[in-house]
Motif scaffolding. Structure first.
Motif, PDB file in Angstrom:
ATOM      1  N   GLU A  61      -0.285  10.740  -3.233  1.00 38.84           N
ATOM      2  CA  GLU A  61      -1.576  10.677  -2.694  1.00 38.84           C
ATOM      3  C   GLU A  61      -2.442  10.407  -3.964  1.00 38.84           C
ATOM      4  O   GLU A  61      -2.393  10.776  -4.967  1.00 38.84           O
ATOM      5  CB  GLU A  61      -1.721  12.541  -2.392  1.00 38.84           C
ATOM      6  N   TYR A  80       3.083   3.740  11.034  1.00 38.65           N
ATOM      7  CA  TYR A  80       2.024   3.721   9.635  1.00 38.65           C
ATOM      8  C   TYR A  80       1.708   5.352   9.373  1.00 38.65           C
ATOM      9  O   TYR A  80       1.204   5.861  10.768  1.00 38.65           O
ATOM     10  CB  TYR A  80       0.843   2.858  10.044  1.00 38.65           C
ATOM     11  N   ASN A  81       1.778   5.616   8.471  1.00 39.66           N
ATOM     12  CA  ASN A  81       1.101   7.139   8.177  1.00 39.66           C
ATOM     13  C   ASN A  81       1.692   8.062   9.137  1.00 39.66           C
ATOM     14  O   ASN A  81       1.171   9.124   9.452  1.00 39.66           O
ATOM     15  CB  ASN A  81      -0.393   7.213   8.159  1.00 39.66           C
ATOM     16  N   GLU A 100      -0.930  -2.232   3.409  1.00 42.39           N
ATOM     17  CA  GLU A 100      -1.401  -0.804   4.010  1.00 42.39           C
ATOM     18  C   GLU A 100      -1.455   0.086   2.912  1.00 42.39           C
ATOM     19  O   GLU A 100      -0.495   0.190   2.171  1.00 42.39           O
ATOM     20  CB  GLU A 100      -0.381  -0.295   5.154  1.00 42.39           C
ATOM     21  N   THR A 158      -6.492  -1.051   9.472  1.00 44.21           N
ATOM     22  CA  THR A 158      -7.253   0.018   9.564  1.00 44.21           C
ATOM     23  C   THR A 158      -8.856  -0.390   9.233  1.00 44.21           C
ATOM     24  O   THR A 158      -9.179  -0.984   8.373  1.00 44.21           O
ATOM     25  CB  THR A 158      -6.742   1.230   8.620  1.00 44.21           C
ATOM     26  N   HIS A 217      -7.269   1.981  14.366  1.00 51.41           N
ATOM     27  CA  HIS A 217      -6.112   1.661  13.758  1.00 51.41           C
ATOM     28  C   HIS A 217      -5.586   0.564  14.780  1.00 51.41           C
ATOM     29  O   HIS A 217      -5.262   1.068  15.771  1.00 51.41           O
ATOM     30  CB  HIS A 217      -5.209   2.686  13.469  1.00 51.41           C
ATOM     31  N   LYS A 219       2.984  15.301   6.434  1.00 58.53           N
ATOM     32  CA  LYS A 219       3.765  14.762   5.363  1.00 58.53           C
ATOM     33  C   LYS A 219       5.277  15.391   5.754  1.00 58.53           C
ATOM     34  O   LYS A 219       5.965  15.714   4.772  1.00 58.53           O
ATOM     35  CB  LYS A 219       3.469  15.748   4.118  1.00 58.53           C
ATOM     36  N   HIS A 239       2.748   7.736  12.223  1.00 55.03           N
ATOM     37  CA  HIS A 239       2.335   7.504  13.791  1.00 55.03           C
ATOM     38  C   HIS A 239       2.915   6.263  14.207  1.00 55.03           C
ATOM     39  O   HIS A 239       3.281   5.205  13.310  1.00 55.03           O
ATOM     40  CB  HIS A 239       0.967   7.610  13.767  1.00 55.03           C
ATOM     41  N   PRO A 281      -2.600   4.129   1.524  1.00 56.26           N
ATOM     42  CA  PRO A 281      -2.774   5.538   2.074  1.00 56.26           C
ATOM     43  C   PRO A 281      -4.321   5.810   1.809  1.00 56.26           C
ATOM     44  O   PRO A 281      -5.143   4.803   1.328  1.00 56.26           O
ATOM     45  CB  PRO A 281      -1.945   6.396   1.415  1.00 56.26           C
ATOM     46  N   SER A 282      -4.689   6.749   2.355  1.00 58.92           N
ATOM     47  CA  SER A 282      -6.184   7.295   2.176  1.00 58.92           C
ATOM     48  C   SER A 282      -6.463   7.468   0.906  1.00 58.92           C
ATOM     49  O   SER A 282      -5.924   7.842  -0.175  1.00 58.92           O
ATOM     50  CB  SER A 282      -6.288   8.837   2.722  1.00 58.92           C
TER      51      SER A 282
END
Length: 1376
Positions: A737, A1141-1142, A692, A1171, A1161, A905, A1144, A694-695
């Protein structure tokens, strides 16, 4: 005043002194660097602000008379100043490596050893000496390099090298226009591209960047400041000749723009003035010009001279030294400013000493008295210089385990090898000497440290804290603490992507103590690395490692063993004896305990039976580790797979094949292999151990994340690749990030800060700093406000509030305000409980807490009690909704989510705590709701006097609570409550009883009820410990009243008592059990049981702690039964745990669509969220309906009661009867695709606007449908079930009428008289009518106010009443 003085003094000189233009000395080419200004050999000027290492000048056409040479510079930035300084200059010539470092006056490195000036090498072909305030290197073929040990560097080459040069200084061919030539011999499109091509890899440690973003290069200041700077810069150029004796050949506009840029980017104006004059004075002096005294008129400070010396403006450029005491008498160079030794003293390296204390000369190198050094490059002869020039040596060699190497530019004895200890999984430990054992302790243990008996080694310690208090399935590394060089570092699983440095959370990278310590991210690991070879890594998940150099052999202690190359004695305890079990070993090295922690399995540790082992040895679980043809095949000879396979089997068996536990060991084996430099082949997939990321990032098996970091290391050689997430092209790592390069942050005092980040750089919060968009940090004086104190909380230093205000709303509802005032207000509407007021001019965050009440219909018939139904919190641009009886969920901006959630965050966290759902913000606002009866609002002390609403103004005065929204004060609580009502159209409610109208408890019933509620006030009862903290009388009176109004319903009694329980526990009071099987029994869900003190995270699902900071407080609620795990809202078997995840929570198998329907997701059975990108079909729009974002067919619906939903999801109610044009093809020329739909609405029966008839027109036919579902075609009744003409089909089945033209309209009229219309792609852009166009409204386009009203009103439409007058069908006239 300083600026005015500088300008004034310059104006005085202007016109009174002159000096001729001097481009350069004849027969030579000059290249110079001064701050951001670069001057090439061909006199081309350009600006460059990079701070990496670059090749300044190089002979690219070597021949017999012109040997190879190269001049490199390493730039740096001082704190808060974007203008680069020269950190070092490196010259390679005649096979000799020369390194000159910033502020190391009088010293240079020659072939990786430090030597004092002057130096003569290669029979005089190469000389290094001090000339005034500069170090000068000269060769016999005309190369000369000058450096002021700060910011000015100059390279001079003879004309014979014209056209042979390359580098940042250009090619020296007398053509300015082609000076930007890259290392690949192409023309650079920009200075940044030029510099990147000449970037020197492996130059030194540290972090750098080649580019300064557009805001930095186009620095903007206030108008007045800009004008002042312009006057200064232009005046300085005019008077350069007056100051330094000649007029350098520089374009005035170029000089002015560089001057403005330097000052704008943070360089102090005096620093710029003095540094610039010093640089140009050297250029003029190089042409033979006598430089005047420029320091006195400008007030530039004179150089600070060492002991036994003094400053002279015009002294001999050839000082008297120990090597050459008669140098001044034979000097032909013009005088220069410098420090001159006093009479009777000569220069010895950097000191002025009597002649009898002079040092020695070794092969042309001067050595100060008392200095020892290595002779040659083999570290076999150690020389020592005694006073008077006596040089002696003795044979020597490096200690065992070390060899003669060059590290960080210095030759010395360094460790030959190293050893690594790894802890992974549940947890499995591999000692420094390779011993494997399992230790499932859950306390805090010394992982590795230097034995106290070792005094000749740098001391350090590494401690690990494990989690897994219940010991149901083992433990796992929770954090790693490293102490070294007086610093304490903590890498904590709960703070992914960051490291705690001396108690304060810091982004990566971090450099400390002049690069003695570096902290950075490598793949998925945080790495702490020291200059003596210690390296500690932790992946913020389950893998930690410690690497030490070979000099620490036999000097280590802790769980990692003693590193004596004997694995058989690695179970050594603190007392020196050998432990018989891992548990005994762990207990010996335990350094701290936490409540409930243990030193091993509480009973027999889980193990594999033969059936399990056979299953889990397959490649679907652990088998890939040892598969001879698998992804780790190249590693088997380097790292034994057997122990890792056993570790994997142990973890998977303990979790009965669930939870993706094999992925942790596979990751650990990947790490071990890559540390050995072995190639690992791809083994992850979307279905197996999916990574997984991040963006704006993606997974790579072999990557170097440091290469795509905003602050990349300039030393990039020898770095082994690791698996991990790396930023996508066009993005760079900034903290945790991936951002565009223009959004990179700042380095300040060795730490990285993200752009826009505000922090305090001192311990008293008196210096507030901000990382600006130009990469510089701006600081200002600050102070904590009243009701605040500077503290470090959750590893962040900030002004923390003093105290807090707590408001409770319970029962019917009873209010206890922030100031502890009490009143009752039984309104059933929507009210502002608390919000920020009068916040202008403060740093306080705005917020609003709204409560919607209703009559307690679920309690009794015809209730006289009201209760909270909905709690809404508006904060940080979010609308968060908790609704009565909707357990385990929260509405976030209109979308329904499972608890827990961590948003923005971690700025907002929503989670379950005991019986309460909790909304917690980063600034201290806390809202709880038990989803039945009880609401609390807590605000930090800094909000004193800054709140309003039903909870009062929080000014420590309970006598003035009833302030109305206009600020006026009332004594009427009913008027006060009603004034804070929110208008919600369409909702029927009232403001409750008023004063004497309120119902009272019948005295005949009161005594019996008081007896039941007396448990609250009983001095010997279960709540006695709370009486001194929370007034029991308030809760007792509320209990009596509410139970009475509920006609003694037991549920009301239990909730009233539970309210006191909750508030007591919220205040930290421990309460005894007050429930029983016959009195207020507490019902718990499946797989759980009641407990007065529940710590929900004590048996949590894997990953839950990653998004929720578990509280150490306990609250009454439901605890999980044995072998079940808390997933955030309930207790489930391990294989049914949620995905996290993130921030959520996803239920197993659940899919959630986000990002305006561009991503989906899915929570897989492995516990990993997959995702994927997605897009709605052309005939669909992204909408939120009933709390679910999804792609919904773009249909227009008209309900039987006149409720219209348009194609784009908007809707409302048609309230006026009439005939309306719902939709048609507005392009009349499209005869084949033309259609029109008209509907007739009337209020015939129930008073609702219902559909009476539907008229559908095509180019050659008309279809009429009445409310009885009778159909006419062109006025003729349709008796058959189907009719077709010209591609239009009409069908009647099961009392549903359908009309279908594939090229235009599809219509359905249901048995319940609901009309549905959709259209084909061919006519999508040609629509008009009440149904609107096929243009979807993005779910995020609605304002917070719209979303709030939608929810409170109980509808998802964006407006309640439609204006349909414009769509009246003119050919269907109405009466009037």
């Amino acid at each position: 005043m300083e600026l005015l003085f500088i300008i004034f003094s310059a104006l005085l000189l202007s016109g009174f002194a002159s000096g001729g233009p001097t481009p350069r000395a004849p027969g030579h080419g000059l290249c110079a660097v001064m701050g951001n200004l670069h001057i090439t050999f061909d006199n081309h000027y350009y600006t460059f602000l990079g701070n990496c290492s670059y090749t300044l000048a190089k002979n690219c056409h070597v021949d017999a008379s012109h040997p190879a040479f190269k001049v490199d510079i390493k730039n740096m930035n001082q704190e808060g100043i974007q203008v680069p300084m020269v950190e070092s200059v490196t010259v390679n010539v005649y096979g000799i490596h020369i390194h000159m470092a910033r502020l190391e006056f009088g010293v240079v490195q020659v072939n990786y050893q430090r030597w004092n000036l002057p130096i003569t090498l290669n029979d005089g072909k190469l000389k290094l000496f001090q000339q005034g305030l500069l170090v000068v290197m000269e060769t016999d073929f005309g190369l000369a390099v000058k450096y002021d040990w700060k910011r000015y560097t100059a390279v001079t080459v003879p004309d014979s090298l014209a056209g042979s040069m390359c580098g940042l200084c250009g090619n020296f061919n007398s053509k300015k226009e082609d000076d930007l030539i890259t290392a690949s011999d192409s023309v650079a499109s920009s200075v940044t591209e030029l510099a990147q091509s000449w970037n020197v890899p492996c130059a030194n440690e540290g972090y750098c960047r080649d580019v300064c973003d557009a805001k930095c290069e186009k620095c903007v200041l206030p108008e007045v400041k800009t004008l002042e700077n312009q006057i200064f810069c232009r005046t300085l150029f005019i008077d350069l000749a007056a100051y330094v004796g000649c007029q350098p050949d520089v374009d005035p506009d170029v000089f002015h723009s560089n001057c403005m840029l330097d000052i704008c980017n943070g360089e102090p104006i005096y620093t710029y003035l003095c540094s610039t004059l010093q640089g140009y004075s050297d250029i003029c002096q190089g042409t033979g010009t006598k430089v005047p005294d420029w320091r006195s008129p400008t007030r530039c400070s004179k150089p600070k001279c060492p002991e036994h010396s003094h400053y002279e403006h015009c002294a001999s450029a050839c000082p008297a030294t120990c090597s050459n005491p008669n140098a001044p008498s034979n000097c032909n160079s013009p005088c220069t400013e410098t420090c001159v030794c006093d009479e009777g003293f000569v220069l010895s390296g950097t000191k002025c000493v009597p002649k009898n204390q002079c040092g020695c000369t070794y092969e042309g190198l001067y050595v100060e008295a008392g200095t020892s050094f290595w002779g040659g490059q083999s570290c076999t002869k150690r020389y020592t210089c005694a006073a008077g020039g006596q040089l002696s040596f003795k044979q020597s060699k490096c200690p065992v385990g070390e060899e003669c190497q060059v590290q960080k530019g210095i030759q010395n004895c360094y460790p030959l090898d190293q050893a690594t200890c790894m802890v992974s999984g549940s947890p499995h430990i591999v000692s420094f000497d390779g011993q494997h054992f399992d230790f499932r302790g859950t306390c805090t243990y010394e992982m590795a440290a230097v034995s106290s008996s070792q005094r000749n080694l740098e001391s350090f310690s590494v401690v690990m804290q494990n989690s897994g208090k219940d010991q149901k399935t083992g433990s796992i590394v929770q954090l790693v603490e490293v102490k070294v060089y007086g610093y304490t570092f903590i890498i904590n699983k709960e703070y992914f992507g960051a490291v705690v440095v001396n108690g304060v959370l810091s982004n990566l990278p971090v450099t400390l103590d002049n690069n003695k310590i570096q902290l950075y991210r490598s793949g998925q690991f945080a790495v702490i690395k020291t200059d003596f070879g210690l390296k500690v890594s932790y992946d913020w998940s389950s893998i930690a490692s410690v690497t030490v150099p070979s000099r620490y052999k036999g000097a280590m202690r802790g769980l990692c063993g003693n590193y004596n190359l004997n694995p058989k004695d690695d179970m050594q305890m603190k007392n020196g004896r050998q432990a018989s079990t891992p548990e005994e070993l762990g207990q010996s090295w335990k350094v701290a305990s936490s409540p409930g922690c243990v030193d091993g399995c509480s009973s027999q540790c889980p193990s594999c039976d033969p059936t399990q082992r056979a299953l889990y040895t397959g490649n679907n679980y652990c088998g890939l580790i040892s598969d001879p043809a698998g992804p780790f095949r190249d590693c088997h000879s380097k790292v034994d797979p057997a122990s890792f396979l056993n570790d994997c089997l142990s973890d998977v068996c303990a979790h009965r094949g669930s939870g993706n536990m094999q992925c942790k060991t596979l990751t650990a084996y990947t790490t071990a292999c890559q540390l050995k430099g072995v190639t690992v082949y791809s083994w992850r997939s979307s279905q197996f151990c999916n990574a997984e990321c991040p963006s704006n990032s993606h997974y790579e098996l072999c990557t170097n994340t440091r290469l795509r970091s905003c602050e990349k290391p300039s030393a990039q050689c020898g770095i082994k690749c690791t698996e991990g997430c790396i930023c996508n092209d066009g993005y760079l790592q900034s903290g945790n990030e991936c951002v565009p390069a223009s959004q990179c942050g700042c380095m300040y005092e060795g730490k990285y800060y993200q752009q826009g980040q505000v922090f305090y750089s001192d311990d008293l919060c008196q210096k507030e700093c901000t990382c600006t968009s130009n990469g510089a940090v701006q600081c200002k004086q600050s102070a904590c406000e009243i009701y605040e104190r500077c503290e470090v909380v959750n590893y962040v230093r900030s002004c923390q509030p003093l105290g807090k205000g707590v408001c409770t709303i319970s029962g019917d509802p009873h209010y206890n305000t922030f100031d502890n005032g009490t009143y009752n207000f039984q309104g059933t509407c929507t009210y502002v409980a608390a919000q920020g007021c009068s916040l202008a001019g403060t740093k306080l965050n705005n917020f609003s807490v709204i409560v919607q009440n209703e009559k307690w219909n679920g309690m009794i018939e015809n209730p006289q009690a009201s209760v909270a139904k909905v709690v809404v919190v508006e904060v940080h641009g979010l609308i968060l909704v908790l609704r009565r009886n909707l357990v385990g969920t929260v509405w976030i901006n209109g979308i329904l989510h499972h608890l827990p959630q961590s948003l923005l965050k971690g700025a907002v966290n929503i989670y379950q705590e005991g019986r309460n759902d909790v909304i917690m913000t980063d600034f201290g606002l806390r809202v709880t709701y038990d989803l039945v009866y009880h609401v609390t609002v807590t605000v930090p002390g800094r909000y004193r006097g800054k709140t309003c609403g039903l909870c009062g103004n929080f000014n420590d005065n309970d006598a003035d609570e009833f302030h109305l929204p206009d600020g006026s004060l009332t004594k009427d609580y009913h008027k006060f409550g009603a004034s804070w009502k929110m208008s919600v159209p369409g909702v029927d409610c009232d403001d409750g009883c008023n004063n004497g109208d309120c119902p009272k408890c019948d005295d005949s019933k009161k005594a019996a009820i008081e007896k039941k509620c007396a448990i609250i006030t009983d001095a010997n009862g279960p709540f006695a410990a709370c009486h001194g903290v929370k007034r029991p009388d308030f809760y007792f009176n509320n209990c009596v009243y509410d139970v009475c109004m509920a006609k003694e319903e037991e549920g009301m009694l239990c909730n009233s008592i539970a309210t006191y329980m909750l508030d007591c526990q919220e205040s930290g009071v421990k309460i005894q059990n007050w429930r029983s099987s016959s009195f207020c029994p507490h019902a718990c869900g499946k797989n759980s049981h009641y407990d007065t003190c529940v710590e929900s995270c004590s048996s949590s699902c894997p990953g839950l702690r990653d998004i929720v900071n578990c509280t150490t407080a306990c609250f009454e609620g439901c605890a999980c039964d044995k072998d079940f795990y808390f997933n955030g809202t309930g207790c489930v078997p391990f294989d049914q745990c949620s995905c996290y995840y993130n921030g959520h929570t996803y239920k197993m198998g659940e899919s959630l669509i986000t990002d305006d329907c561009s991503k989906i997701h899915t929570c897989q059975a492995s516990g990993v969220v997959l995702t994927s990108n997605m897009a709605c079909d052309p005939n669909e729009s992204c909408q939120i309906k009933n709390g679910v974002m999804a792609c919904y067919a773009q249909r227009c619906l008209l309900g039987s009661s006149g409720t219209l939903t348009a194609f784009n999801g908007n809707g409302g109610t048609v309230s006026v009867p009439g005939s309306y044009e719902l939709t048609r093809n507005c392009i009349q020329s499209q005869t084949s695709g033309w259609f029109r739909v008209v509907v007739k609405l009337d209020k015939c029966t129930s008073g609702l606007n219902t559909i009476m008839a539907v008229y559908v027109f095509f180019s050659d036919m008309m279809v009429t449908i009445n409310y009885k579902h009778e159909v006419w075609i062109n006025g003729i009744p349709m008796y058959q079930n189907t009719f077709t003409r010209n591609n239009v089909k009409v069908a009647l089945a099961d009392n549903t009428v359908k009309i279908n033209n594939p090229s235009s309209l599809q219509l359905s009229f249901s048995p319940t008289n609901e009309l549905t219309m959709s259209v084909s792609d061919e006519v999508a852009d040609a629509l008009c009518g009440a149904c609107g166009r096929l243009t979807p409204v993005a779910p995020t386009s609605r304002s917070p106010e719209q979303m709030l009203l939608e929810y409170l009103r109980g509808t998802t439409t964006t407006f309640a009443v439609l204006n349909m007058g414009q769509w009246m069908a003119p050919d269907f006239p109405q009466c009037g």
